[in-house]
Scaffold this active site. Structure first.
Site, PDB file in Angstrom:
ATOM      1  N   LYS A 114       0.850  -1.186   0.000  1.00 16.42           N
ATOM      2  CA  LYS A 114       0.000   0.000   0.000  1.00 16.42           C
ATOM      3  C   LYS A 114       0.891   1.243   0.000  1.00 16.42           C
ATOM      4  O   LYS A 114       1.815   1.361   0.795  1.00 16.42           O
ATOM      5  CB  LYS A 114      -0.902  -0.010   1.228  1.00 16.42           C
ATOM      6  CG  LYS A 114      -2.147   0.835   1.110  1.00 16.42           C
ATOM      7  CD  LYS A 114      -3.133   0.535   2.227  1.00 16.42           C
ATOM      8  CE  LYS A 114      -4.446   1.261   2.011  1.00 16.42           C
ATOM      9  NZ  LYS A 114      -5.440   0.939   3.062  1.00 16.42           N
ATOM     10  N   GLU A 159     -19.853  -3.908  10.332  1.00 18.48           N
ATOM     11  CA  GLU A 159     -20.689  -3.083  11.199  1.00 18.48           C
ATOM     12  C   GLU A 159     -21.809  -3.881  11.871  1.00 18.48           C
ATOM     13  O   GLU A 159     -22.148  -3.629  13.030  1.00 18.48           O
ATOM     14  CB  GLU A 159     -21.289  -1.930  10.392  1.00 18.48           C
ATOM     15  CG  GLU A 159     -20.283  -0.875   9.953  1.00 18.48           C
ATOM     16  CD  GLU A 159     -19.521  -1.244   8.698  1.00 18.48           C
ATOM     17  OE1 GLU A 159     -18.616  -0.494   8.315  1.00 18.48           O
ATOM     18  OE2 GLU A 159     -19.838  -2.312   8.089  1.00 18.48           O
ATOM     19  N   ARG A 180     -25.461  -0.021   7.287  1.00 19.01           N
ATOM     20  CA  ARG A 180     -25.313  -1.444   7.003  1.00 19.01           C
ATOM     21  C   ARG A 180     -25.776  -2.312   8.176  1.00 19.01           C
ATOM     22  O   ARG A 180     -25.982  -3.507   8.022  1.00 19.01           O
ATOM     23  CB  ARG A 180     -23.843  -1.737   6.686  1.00 19.01           C
ATOM     24  CG  ARG A 180     -23.355  -1.061   5.419  1.00 19.01           C
ATOM     25  CD  ARG A 180     -21.864  -0.753   5.433  1.00 19.01           C
ATOM     26  NE  ARG A 180     -21.031  -1.923   5.576  1.00 19.01           N
ATOM     27  CZ  ARG A 180     -20.548  -2.635   4.556  1.00 19.01           C
ATOM     28  NH1 ARG A 180     -20.853  -2.299   3.323  1.00 19.01           N
ATOM     29  NH2 ARG A 180     -19.775  -3.668   4.765  1.00 19.01           N
TER      30      ARG A 180
END
Length: 616
Positions: free
Chosen positions: A276, A361, A389
């Site tokens: 990354k 979540e 969500r």
């Protein structure tokens, strides 16, 4: 420059293979320079350059379909599909979105913005392809972080019985899911994708279909062999052919393995390892900080416009640490957003009372319910648009049992440049529809602190929603104690009463000044509670005001204004109502100030609407 030769989809196929590394370097330099000015998702895009190049080289776009999970890593994809000249408008109002958009390009197959959805969407596209008898490839690209979301596993379970080609690319840039076994891994990958092997395997199974015992014996023996030598057995056991791990920064190697994966008539997972932030040292050192970055100086990675004041996340961070010190029952929960929500300091001080549930979540909410039943005071810090969500878990697992879970709803209201998928403009509606839930919004940084202290002692479900950005430090002199269901009158006059929620209190101050300059009498009230609303105040204020103006940074349906209007009408109060809210629509990307003006909820627009209402 090689990038000058790429102006349309497919142009990359004219670049010689020996120039792939040079092209990758040019792409990284282009992204760094552009994002340093506009802001955006940098680290994730720098890590996916070679992967994107390989996909464009191995596939035939737009016939073939790529579904990017979240979509924050699709900048190189946009660059390679004729949108190079639009990068100066990235995430700006009227400009190019920071996420895939089907309305932007026929090479964007699925509008994304939230995580863990790509495999499910890809499976749906595969089914549609096969039902129509078409032959295009479908590739879902998912990161290891998104793989912590339960939806991804539901999709992989569904993919296990697939008898047609579907490619999943796991972009692993943080977590090692399985170790490479060197030459043996490459050998097995080549063997299992060789056409002769695949044909032999299908012919043998076809001949033996009538003898299930023999087939089962062969499969058991094959799987036992794989358990010893093949990495990624968790995926193999789900019925998904696993290839990898492979170098995610080797373009030619990735092209080869993607082409090999297309030969397999079932779900195939290619596990690639990437870095990354690759190619830009500040992003490699601090990938979290450069995940979604504001404009920065290329030479050192420092912000172009450093913040001079604390934001709401800073205030929340300080408050949580103080609450943790005073009460050992306070537990902090995040869904992979410790830095973004401001819980990093709490994690460092109280690691035993900090939980990162991953990008899950739903699980985080029910986990919090279990903690509450165990006698603790869980605080779930989560972005407004991501909390959507977990609607069912909030309703069924928290509110139904009246459990004291605290929802710190971050990025509430307009968030700006991330656009439709991230605007937190629905939380007041969906949270206040739930029986037993208490919903509050602070007008400034001091009130956020006071509301958090109120919440940990409430003993019932409660959500405190606050915006992104600098914390408002005005109205410091108005700090009445938080009382259940009570608003806070700030300026009390007559005729017009501004009833403002949270961040709109600051705008209401400006509205009041404009109206006062016109010689009007204007009251200003900080609503504080969206549920329950202060019905006592409304009943009293109706006697001295001709017009109630509700102001909220939330959609109109189900919001604060609708609740006030319902109460006024049901009780036949003699007062008119003007509701200032966001129209029931998805809101595009752009600066918050620009969006407020376009939506008619900035101070000048609101004042103009009030003046027209008075004249009417």
């Amino acid at each position: 420059m090689l990038l000058d030769q790429i102006n349309n989809t497919g142009d990359i196929k004219n670049i010689p293979q020996n120039q792939y590394p040079e092209l990758a370097q040019e792409i990284r330099e282009f992204l760094i320079n552009k994002i340093s000015v506009t802001g955006g998702h940098l680290a994730s895009n720098l890590g996916a350059v070679e992967l994107t190049m390989a996909l464009h080289l191995a596939l035939d776009l737009p016939k073939d379909k790529i579904i990017w999970d979240v979509g924050h890593q699709a900048y190189t994809h946009k660059l390679l599909t004729g949108r190079k000249d639009k990068f100066d408008t990235l995430r700006q109002y009227g400009g190019m979105s920071g996420f895939p958009k089907r309305s932007e390009s026929d090479t964007d197959s699925f509008d994304t913005g939230h995580s863990s959805t790509s495999i499910s969407a890809g499976l749906g596209m595969v089914k549609a392809r096969d039902l129509k008898g078409e032959d295009y490839a479908v590739v879902s690209v998912i990161g290891d972080g998104s793989l912590t979301g339960g939806l991804a596993y539901e999709a992989m379970n569904n993919a296990s019985k697939l008898e047609t080609n579907f490619i999943i690319i796991l972009n692993d840039n943080e977590m090692s899911i399985s170790e490479s076994v060197g030459g043996m891994g490459k050998y097995l990958n080549n063997m299992r994708t060789a056409q002769g092997y695949l044909n032999l395997k299908e012919d043998v199974y076809a001949q033996l279909k009538t003898n299930n015992k023999v087939v089962d014996s062969i499969r058991r023996a094959k799987n036992s062999f794989k358990q010893l030598f093949v990495p990624g057995m968790v995926f193999e056991n789900l019925g998904i052919t696993y290839l990898g791990p492979v170098d995610g920064h080797d373009t030619a190697g990735l092209v080869k393995i993607i082409k090999e994966a297309r030969k397999v008539k079932k779900a195939v997972m290619i596990h690639i390892k990437t870095t990354k932030g690759k190619g830009y040292e500040p992003a490699e050192r601090h990938p979290a900080r450069f995940h979604g970055t504001e404009p920065f100086l290329v030479e050192n990675g420092l912000p172009r416009n450093p913040r001079s004041t604390a934001n709401y996340q800073d205030i929340f961070s300080t408050v949580m640490c103080k609450l943790g010190e005073r009460d050992d029952k306070v537990v902090a929960i995040t869904a992979a957003m410790a830095d973004g929500t401001g819980l990093k300091r709490f994690r460092n001080i109280y690691p035993d009372r900090f939980v990162d549930a991953g990008i899950a979540e739903e699980h985080a909410v029910t986990y919090a319910a279990g903690l509450a039943l165990g006698g603790f005071k869980p605080v779930f810090a989560v972005y407004s648009s991501f909390l959507q969500r977990a609607y069912d878990q909030i309703l069924e697992d928290v509110c139904l049992q009246n459990l004291p879970v605290i929802f710190a709803v971050d990025r509430a209201g307009l968030v700006g440049s991330d656009g439709e998928t991230h605007q937190g403009i629905f939380d007041l509606s969906y949270l206040s529809s739930m029986p037993g839930m208490h919903v509050l919004a602070p007008k400034n940084k001091w009130e956020l602190s006071d509301m958090m202290k109120f919440a940990v002692n409430l003993g019932a479900p409660i959500a405190i929603r606050y915006p992104r950005g600098n914390a408002y430090d005005g109205l410091e002199e108005f700090r009445a104690p938080i009382e259940m269901g009570k608003c806070e009158p700030i300026y009390e006059e007559k005729d017009i009463c501004l009833l403002a929620v949270g961040s709109m209190v600051r705008i209401a101050e400006d509205v009041r000044r404009i109206l006062k300059d016109r010689g009007l009498h204007v009251s200003l009230v900080n609503a504080r509670f969206v549920k329950p609303i202060d019905t006592d105040y409304l009943s009293t204020a109706a006697g001295s005001h001709k017009l109630f103006v509700t102001m909220e940074e939330n959609v109109a349906t189900g919001g604060y204004g609708e609740k006030v209007r319902e109460y006024v009408q049901d009780n036949r109060l003699d007062v008119n109502i003007l509701s200032i809210a966001i129209p029931d629509q998805f809101v595009t990307h752009g600066s918050v100030d620009k969006l407020r003006k376009e939506l008619g909820i900035d101070a000048e627009s609101v004042a103009e609407r009030i003046l027209k209402e008075i004249q009417r």
